[in-house]
Design a protein around this motif. Sequence first.
Motif, PDB file in Angstrom:
ATOM      1  N   UNK A 184       0.829  -1.213   0.000  1.00 25.99           N
ATOM      2  CA  UNK A 184       0.000   0.000   0.000  1.00 25.99           C
ATOM      3  C   UNK A 184       0.860   1.259   0.000  1.00 25.99           C
ATOM      4  N   UNK A 185       1.932   1.246   0.782  1.00 26.60           N
ATOM      5  CA  UNK A 185       2.817   2.414   0.841  1.00 26.60           C
ATOM      6  C   UNK A 185       3.476   2.661  -0.511  1.00 26.60           C
ATOM      7  N   UNK A 186       4.010   1.570  -1.115  1.00 28.73           N
ATOM      8  CA  UNK A 186       4.674   1.700  -2.416  1.00 28.73           C
ATOM      9  C   UNK A 186       3.699   2.167  -3.485  1.00 28.73           C
ATOM     10  N   UNK A 187       2.497   1.595  -3.490  1.00 28.70           N
ATOM     11  CA  UNK A 187       1.494   1.969  -4.483  1.00 28.70           C
ATOM     12  C   UNK A 187       1.048   3.415  -4.294  1.00 28.70           C
ATOM     13  N   UNK A 188       0.870   3.816  -3.031  1.00 28.65           N
ATOM     14  CA  UNK A 188       0.473   5.205  -2.759  1.00 28.65           C
ATOM     15  C   UNK A 188       1.515   6.198  -3.242  1.00 28.65           C
TER      16      UNK A 188
END
Length: 203
Positions: A184-188
């Motif tokens: 989620x962090x990488x995608x965000x």
Amino acid sequence: MFKKISISKRVNAILALSIVFLLVLATNRIDRKHFEVAQNSVKEVYNDRVVVQDYIFSISNALFYKRLALKDSLVKLQRLKENENIRTLLLNFKETKLTIAEARNFDKLQANFDRLIQLESQYSQPVKDTVVLKDKISQTLEAMQVNLKELSEIQIRESRDLTFNAQKSLDFSELLSNLEILFLIITGIAIQFILFYRVKKSR
């Protein structure tokens, strides 16, 4: 100066968010499944192992009193009370979830108990050799004690396996949760870069 966000980039961002949502949903379902496995294992440890161990202890305790009664020639006095107690415990035991090995040993225990009742019933009848009868009863009590020991060892093994499976499921769930947060962090960050940080090249 920021470059104007094009429709194609908006579509890409929406697709990326949709993929993230589906991945999070999928990992959540997997995580829930592993949590249920762990939860069921914990319940089984208590309902089918801890409780059964208490049944085994109680039956063993009843056999101990019957052994004492046999030595003191009080079999008739002690027989009905302890036999009723053992019968109830065996019925409760049978209602639990039995493994193949456990069911086999339980059947042996039940057969020995039936034999014990048959032998003890002869005390109410004239018997030629009381010593021989007492010896047979003593041997049957010993056989039941062996059955209980084997059943107790099964409870320990099964409890260990269930605890291991529960811990394995919990560890896997924790790993999934950590990967989910990282993804989620990488995608965000990637979506923010696509939408807001594409700077227009200028001289």
